[in-house]
Design an enzyme around this catalytic site. Structure first.
Site, short mmCIF file in Angstrom:
data_model
loop_
_atom_site.label_atom_id
_atom_site.label_comp_id
_atom_site.label_asym_id
_atom_site.label_seq_id
_atom_site.Cartn_x
_atom_site.Cartn_y
_atom_site.Cartn_z
N ILE A 46 0.87 -1.19 0.00
CA ILE A 46 0.00 0.00 0.00
C ILE A 46 0.90 1.23 0.00
O ILE A 46 0.67 2.19 -0.70
CB ILE A 46 -0.95 0.02 1.23
CG1 ILE A 46 -1.82 -1.23 1.26
CG2 ILE A 46 -1.81 1.27 1.20
CD1 ILE A 46 -2.79 -1.30 2.44
N ASN A 65 6.93 -0.10 5.85
CA ASN A 65 6.29 -0.53 4.61
C ASN A 65 4.93 -1.09 4.98
O ASN A 65 4.85 -1.93 5.88
CB ASN A 65 7.10 -1.62 3.91
CG ASN A 65 8.46 -1.13 3.47
OD1 ASN A 65 8.68 0.07 3.34
ND2 ASN A 65 9.38 -2.05 3.27
N VAL A 66 3.90 -0.64 4.29
CA VAL A 66 2.56 -1.11 4.61
C VAL A 66 2.07 -1.98 3.45
O VAL A 66 2.02 -1.53 2.31
CB VAL A 66 1.61 0.08 4.87
CG1 VAL A 66 0.20 -0.41 5.17
CG2 VAL A 66 2.12 0.94 6.03
N GLU A 112 -6.45 -4.59 11.13
CA GLU A 112 -7.62 -4.59 10.27
C GLU A 112 -7.37 -3.78 9.00
O GLU A 112 -6.76 -2.71 9.06
CB GLU A 112 -8.79 -3.97 11.06
CG GLU A 112 -10.11 -3.92 10.35
CD GLU A 112 -11.17 -3.15 11.16
OE1 GLU A 112 -12.29 -3.03 10.68
OE2 GLU A 112 -10.85 -2.68 12.28
N ASP A 130 0.36 13.20 15.77
CA ASP A 130 0.79 13.26 14.36
C ASP A 130 -0.45 13.29 13.47
O ASP A 130 -0.49 12.68 12.40
CB ASP A 130 1.67 12.03 14.04
CG ASP A 130 2.38 12.15 12.69
OD1 ASP A 130 2.62 13.29 12.24
OD2 ASP A 130 2.68 11.10 12.09
N ASP A 135 -2.24 5.32 12.02
CA ASP A 135 -0.86 5.69 12.32
C ASP A 135 -0.71 6.23 13.75
O ASP A 135 -0.31 7.37 13.96
CB ASP A 135 -0.39 6.71 11.28
CG ASP A 135 1.13 6.74 11.15
OD1 ASP A 135 1.79 5.99 11.89
OD2 ASP A 135 1.64 7.50 10.33
#
Ligand SMILES: Nc1ncnc2c1ncn2[C@@H]1O[C@H](COP(=O)(O)OP(=O)(O)OP(=O)(O)O)[C@@H](O)[C@H]1O
Ligand SMILES: [Mg+2]
Length: 242
Positions: free
Chosen positions: A51, A58-59, A139, A182, A199
């Protein structure tokens, strides 16, 4: 403690090994072992597309049966000194050791813990499923595609969207005893018109030094974004209550 990397050994089955083969040049051996372990524990079957390839993490999305989950992998090259400086004043991390792997895994655990707390306080965030070393499984927010970030897709009903976010920040502050720290349109997903806050790796305990200034900055970021959508800034009274 950081352990010496051992060669990858997949005793159980070859197909499991094949699933991660494509990533052998992407991740270090220890991260591959963590992914393999989480996958054998049933948290996901296999990694699919990325993503976002970020600076710190890293997602990826991964398949779990018919469902998708998100796998966030903190890079070993992340700025762990910055992470340390950021966590050290948080009363939850007193005595944190300066060892790189310890800091990165504590950072990942912190995000997991913050997500759980936020969720219990009634804030819509991705449900965290597992955390191990530098890898967090949570999720997947979205349908076929991941829900877009708020900066990419503006809500049709911005006033309501903004008010829900303020309500979430209040719950986060008064019930979960956390400040996101953030928050901006980049860390909010627009899930079919409903906000989901993501996040939470930076989120700090309310006992953190200058926490009200951090909360104020989050609120100001929201006010600035929604002003462009002609939504008036909401006065927040609960900020004093703690
Ligand atoms: N649970 C999720 N479901 C769908 N998409 C997600 C999810 N978590 C993250 N994303 C997508 O991945 C992007 C990056 O995620 P995130 O903001 O958590 O990481 P980051 O900004 O790289 O992390 P950090 O600031 O901790 O280094 C998000 O902007 C969002 O588009
Ligand atoms: Mg982010």
């Amino acid at each position: 403690m950081e352990r010496k990397a051992r060669p990858l050994r997949y005793k159980k089955n070859i197909s499991a090994r094949e699933k991660f083969k494509a990533y052998e040049n992407v991740f270090d051996q220890a991260t591959l072992r963590v992914l393999f372990k989480l996958s054998s524990q049933g948290y996901f079957d296999e990694l699919q597309g990325a993503i976002k390839i970020g600076k710190e993490a890293n997602v990826f999305f991964a398949i779990k049966g018919k469902k998708k989950v998100v796998v966030k992998i903190y890079r070993k090259s992340a700025n762990f000194k910055k992470m340390y400086d950021y966590m050290a004043p948080d009363p939850r991390y007193i005595g944190l050791k300066r060892n790189k792997m310890n800091i990165i895994s504590t950072w990942a655990k912190k995000e997991y813990r913050n997500l759980l707390k936020a969720r219990s306080a009634g804030v819509k965030v991705p449900t965290p499923y597992a955390v191990y070393q530098n890898v967090l499984v949570m999720e997947f927010i979205g349908d076929k595609e991941p829900a877009p970030q708020l900066n990419k897709v503006k809500p049709d009903e911005p006033k309501q969207f903004y008010e829900t976010l303020i309500k979430y920040l209040k719950k986060l502050y008064l019930n979960a005893k956390l400040v996101h720290a953030d928050l901006s349109e980049f860390n909010i997903l627009n899930d079919n018109g409903k906000p989901v806050i993501i996040d939470l790796s930076h989120a700090v305990d309310v006992r953190y030094p200058n926490v009200k200034a951090l909360l104020k900055r989050d609120l100001d970021n929201l006010a600035r974004f929604f002003k462009k959508l002609n939504v008036e800034e909401k006065e927040v009274k609960w900020i004093q209550k703690n």
